[in-house]
Design an enzyme around this catalytic site. Structure first.
Site, PDB file in Angstrom:
ATOM      1  N   HIS A 191       0.755  -1.295   0.041  1.00  0.00           N
ATOM      2  CA  HIS A 191      -0.031  -0.482  -0.256  1.00  0.00           C
ATOM      3  C   HIS A 191       0.992   1.320  -0.721  1.00  0.00           C
ATOM      4  CE1 HIS A 191      -2.831  -2.936   0.531  1.00  0.00           C
ATOM      5  NE2 HIS A 191      -3.968  -1.674  -0.015  1.00  0.00           N
ATOM      6  N   ARG A 298     -10.674   3.602  -1.478  1.00  0.00           N
ATOM      7  CA  ARG A 298     -10.226   2.994   0.021  1.00  0.00           C
ATOM      8  C   ARG A 298     -10.640   3.525   1.247  1.00  0.00           C
ATOM      9  NH1 ARG A 298      -5.439   1.949  -3.928  1.00  0.00           N
ATOM     10  NH2 ARG A 298      -5.409  -0.711  -4.302  1.00  0.00           N
ATOM     11  N   ARG A 334     -15.430   1.540  -1.051  1.00  0.00           N
ATOM     12  CA  ARG A 334     -15.715  -0.244  -0.319  1.00  0.00           C
ATOM     13  C   ARG A 334     -14.375   0.092   1.013  1.00  0.00           C
ATOM     14  NH1 ARG A 334      -9.763  -2.891  -1.777  1.00  0.00           N
ATOM     15  NH2 ARG A 334      -9.065  -1.061  -0.326  1.00  0.00           N
ATOM     16  N   ASN A 458      -4.537  -6.690  -6.777  1.00  0.00           N
ATOM     17  CA  ASN A 458      -3.041  -7.431  -5.691  1.00  0.00           C
ATOM     18  C   ASN A 458      -3.302  -8.059  -4.808  1.00  0.00           C
ATOM     19  OD1 ASN A 458      -3.145  -4.937  -6.828  1.00  0.00           O
ATOM     20  ND2 ASN A 458      -3.573  -3.488  -5.558  1.00  0.00           N
ATOM     21  N   ARG A 469       2.698  -9.700  -0.897  1.00  0.00           N
ATOM     22  CA  ARG A 469       2.348  -8.920  -1.850  1.00  0.00           C
ATOM     23  C   ARG A 469       3.519  -7.256  -1.159  1.00  0.00           C
ATOM     24  NH1 ARG A 469      -3.733  -6.493  -1.741  1.00  0.00           N
ATOM     25  NH2 ARG A 469      -2.573  -3.973  -2.410  1.00  0.00           N
ATOM     26  N   CYS A 506     -10.025  -3.521 -10.638  1.00  0.00           N
ATOM     27  CA  CYS A 506      -9.302  -2.415 -10.606  1.00  0.00           C
ATOM     28  C   CYS A 506      -8.020  -2.513  -9.465  1.00  0.00           C
ATOM     29  CB  CYS A 506     -10.249  -1.715  -9.310  1.00  0.00           C
ATOM     30  SG  CYS A 506      -9.940  -3.467  -7.376  1.00  0.00           S
TER      31      CYS A 506
HETATM   32  C1  PEP Z   1      -6.237  -5.615  -4.904  1.00  0.00           C
HETATM   33  O1  PEP Z   1      -6.533  -6.328  -3.943  1.00  0.00           O
HETATM   34  O2  PEP Z   1      -6.435  -5.353  -5.840  1.00  0.00           O
HETATM   35  C2  PEP Z   1      -7.497  -3.980  -4.416  1.00  0.00           C
HETATM   36  C3  PEP Z   1      -7.358  -3.124  -5.132  1.00  0.00           C
HETATM   37  O3  PEP Z   1      -7.490  -3.545  -3.213  1.00  0.00           O
HETATM   38  P1  PEP Z   1      -6.153  -3.356  -2.578  1.00  0.00           P
HETATM   39  O4  PEP Z   1      -5.116  -2.606  -2.999  1.00  0.00           O
HETATM   40  O5  PEP Z   1      -6.341  -1.826  -0.997  1.00  0.00           O
HETATM   41  O6  PEP Z   1      -5.819  -4.688  -0.967  1.00  0.00           O
HETATM   42 MG    MG Z   2      -7.028  -6.157  -1.874  1.00  0.00          MG
END
Ligand code: PEP
Ligand code: MG
Length: 589
Positions: A191, A298, A334, A458, A469, A506
């Site tokens: 993030h 978010r 979200r 993600n 990640r 997304c």
């Molecule tokens: C994802 O997981 O792809 C997403 C868009 O949400 P975040 O990156 O906030 O986990």
């Molecule tokens: Mg996510």
């Protein structure tokens, strides 16, 4: 001159002096101190000792009052250690002889003492180890706290070098001063990386040991396109980097023309390009980049940037502000996605005891276990829905029951609002993120119960290939080009089409140039991404036909490895984008 390669996560080339930010719980890097600055280091040490003594006196008084004089004696032991001439003298000697920072000397000397105590037969000595560590942390807290405070008072532009940054630290950075970010830790879709990109701050993460190589004040070149940091660049390198930086900036400015044009392929198919945001005040810039609406808001960042739980009023105000800024364009809100790397202590009784935070009590799971928190947010969203087109999206759904539970709570909240005669839109569309493989595999079933899907690659990637990640050590294994990930995306899109519901994507993949054509070829007609990526994506889409995208997707589905997929996709996108124009995605690697 030294070059370190890492993971490019936010484009742009910057040349500036470094400011190194230490983290309390990682090894303190060895940094040399010039002879004329040694005196200042001794003074910093004295100040930290004095501040620690004050802390301990206070703690001792409080402990006497609460747990009694006997137990309070532990602080006497700490105070005695601080007054112990030989320990402190060892620290001073190291600063003087090795010409290093006070924090490095404290870290080294206290670690050595702790190691000696730990190796003793006698239990008494072994039990003192935690006291030594405690005292070391206290001293370091004062020494490093000073560095952190300096960051807020920064008077000049700088490149921030840190072991890692939390998402809330990144969000709070002063963009007028911090011109670049370089971190030891982090992955492409951590993030912090996502935020740096959204803020438009060039960034390279996953540099492993950059904090041990750089001192505050050293000159750096940070190349967020190619993912590298050059320490003490020589004159030739500086010249080259300036030229390259100018080229990148010129190419980016060439893209400005597409921001106002529709995302229309050469055969006339219109695609929807939305933006991902963390705060409502990003909307204006997102619209200027050419966003059709907000595909992912978010909302957890409202919580992360607040030191109390935002009230229903505060939340409702933020959501209404976002809708007003959108002037009739759609906003997908979200619900709270806290947990994992987005730690909000107020909602998590014991955030640090999660052994596997990404597999733990995060996101919708956390909301379902904290109903007042969840209901307050749902009330705020529903109340804001009268202000403009709004959709609700639940994150991290991993099974049907979870979705039904969330929907039931939403219905309860609607009934409460009805009872209180509070207005909201009862037909508000409800959707889910598809970001867990179990949800992707059950997409056919889930599609019957929602109005839309948004594929969160993600998380979907990390759960499909079992790669954290944000872990730089295995970042090479984290790949959206993995055939298994692509297969899941394809299946989810098909399930949505069969059920005639909307589907979008997304995750960061949506804004990575090499994936755009393949995603459209798989049937996606809506993508949501970090705003700086929008012009580039539009440029690609306006240069190809849907048929070409389909051919490309078919070809991709015949490959067995992510390398084959990536090589092919990069080759194809290079035919469209001018050489050197990349947006911090995989093309830099
Ligand atoms: C994802 O997981 O792809 C997403 C868009 O949400 P975040 O990156 O906030 O986990
Ligand atoms: Mg996510």
């Amino acid at each position: 001159m030294l070059t370190k390669n890492g993971i490019p996560v936010s484009p742009g080339v910057v040349i500036s002096r470094a400011v190194v930010l230490d983290a309390e719980d990682v090894a303190i890097p060895r940094r040399a101190v010039a002879l004329d600055k040694l005196h200042a280091e001794h003074k910093r040490l004295d100040a930290a000792i004095e501040a620690s003594k004050k802390d301990l006196d206070l703690l001792k008084k409080q402990a006497i009052a609460t747990v009694g004089a006997d137990l309070a004696k532990v602080f006497d032991a700490h105070l005695a250690m601080l007054k112990d001439v030989s320990t402190i003298e060892q620290v001073r000697q190291m600063i003087r002889d090795d010409m290093v920072t006070a924090e490095f000397a404290v870290f080294t000397v206290f670690h050595k003492i702790a190691d000696v105590f730990e190796g003793q037969e006698d239990r008494y000595f072994r039990e003192r180890v935690s006291d030594i560590r405690d005292l070391e942390r206290r001293l370091l807290g004062h020494l490093i706290g000073e560095t952190r405070a300096n960051l807020d008072r920064l008077e000049h532009e700088a490149i921030l070098v840190a072991h890692d940054l939390t998402p809330s630290q990144t969000a709070a950075l002063d963009k007028t001063k911090i011109k670049g970010i370089a971190t030891d830790a982090g992955g492409r879709t951590s993030h912090t990386a996502i935020l740096a990109h959204a803020l438009g701050i060039p960034a390279v993460v996953g540099l492993e040991n950059i904090t041990t190589l750089v001192n505050t004040g050293q000159l750096l070149v940070l190349d967020g396109n190619r993912g590298r940091v050059i320490i003490d660049p020589d004159a030739a390198e500086l010249l080259q980097s300036r030229e390259y930086g100018k080229k990148v900036a010129n190419l980016e400015s060439m893209l400005v023309e597409v921001t106002k044009l529709p995302a229309r392929t050469t055969d006339g198919t219109d695609l929807e390009i939305n933006a991902n945001i963390e705060f409502p005040d990003e909307i204006e810039a997102a619209l200027q980049k050419g966003a059709a609406g907000i595909g992912l808001y978010r909302t957890e960042f409202l919580f992360l940037s607040c030191n109390h739980e935002p009230t229903e009023e505060e939340q409702c105000k933020a959501y209404k502000q976002a809708l007003r800024a959108l002037r009739g364009k759609t906003l997908i809100i979200r619900t709270l996605d806290l947990g994992a790397d987005k730690i909000w202590p107020a909602a998590m009784a014991n955030p640090h005891v999660e052994r596997n935070p990404f597999l733990g009590c995060r996101s919708i799971r956390l909301c379902l276990q904290n109903l007042p928190l969840f209901k307050t947010q749902l009330r705020a969203i529903l109340r804001a829905s009268v202000e403009g087109p709004l959709r609700i999206m639940f994150p991290l759904i991993s099974n049907v029951m979870e979705l039904r539970q969330a929907r039931m709570i939403l219905n309860d909240v609607m009934e409460d609002l009805d009872d209180q005669n509070i207005a909201y839109r009862p037909d508000i569309p409800v959707g889910i993120m598809i970001e867990v493989p179990s949800a992707a595999l059950q997409a056919n079933i889930l599609a019957r119960e929602v109005d839309f899907f948004s594929i969160g690659t993600n998380d979907l990637i990390q759960y499909t290939v079992a790669v954290d990640r944000s872990n730089e050590r295995i970042a090479n294994l984290y790949s959206g080009a993995h055939p298994a990930v692509l297969q899941l995306i394809r299946d989810v899109v098909r399930a949505a089409k069969r059920a005639k519901i909307d589907v979008s994507l997304c995750g960061e993949m949506a804004g990575e140039p090499e994936f755009v054509m393949a995603l459209v070829g798989m049937g996606l007609r809506s993508l949501s991404m970090t705003p700086p990526a929008i012009p580039e994506v539009k440029k690609i889409l306006r240069s190809v036909s849907i048929e070409k995208c389909r051919r490309l997707a078919r070809k991709v589905s015949s490959f067995e490895s992510d390398r084959q997929v990536l090589n092919y996709l990069r080759e194809e996108v290079r035919k469209i984008l001018p050489e050197g124009l990349v947006s911090g995605g995989m093309m830099g690697n």
